[in-house]
Design a protein around this motif. Structure first.
Motif: not given
Length: 115
Positions: A45, A60, A63, A79, A83, A94
């Motif tokens: 990433l 993302y 990940s 993470l 964003l 997410t």
């Protein structure tokens, strides 16, 4: 294992002057996630911007899922926090992955803050 094969193919692709794109990176990150290799996923990433590309929300999300599998709830939350700096917004995937990471790390208060 399969994640190692994916990374080997990725390296061979670059050795043949084929330029990876965000989809290629995301596929490799996904392979690392499936192999519980969260650190390798994060490394991939981090490489994306260096290739004159921007990671998308899918990269993302995969990940974050890798961090969930690796019981890295703090990294998963970071993470998600990163964003907006990438001009991206977290989506339901997410949030779900971050809540799952918090659950796995027994961080129910953190999970509740995401609701």
């Amino acid at each position: 294992s399969q994640w190692q094969q994916a990374l080997q193919l990725f390296a061979e692709m670059q050795g043949h002057w084929l330029v990876p794109n965000v989809i290629t990176y995301t596929a490799c990150i996904s392979a690392c996630e499936k192999g519980s290799q969260w650190q390798q996923a994060l490394q991939l990433l981090a490489e994306i911007p260096g290739q004159a590309m921007e990671p998308d929300v899918i990269a993302y999300n995969v990940s974050v899922s890798a961090c969930k599998k690796g019981s890295q709830w703090q990294v998963a939350l970071q993470l998600m926090a990163d964003l907006p700096g990438s001009s991206l917004l977290p989506d339901v995937i997410t949030y779900s992955a971050c809540i799952g990471a918090c659950e796995k790390g027994l961080q129910w208060q953190q999970a509740l803050q995401l609701l």
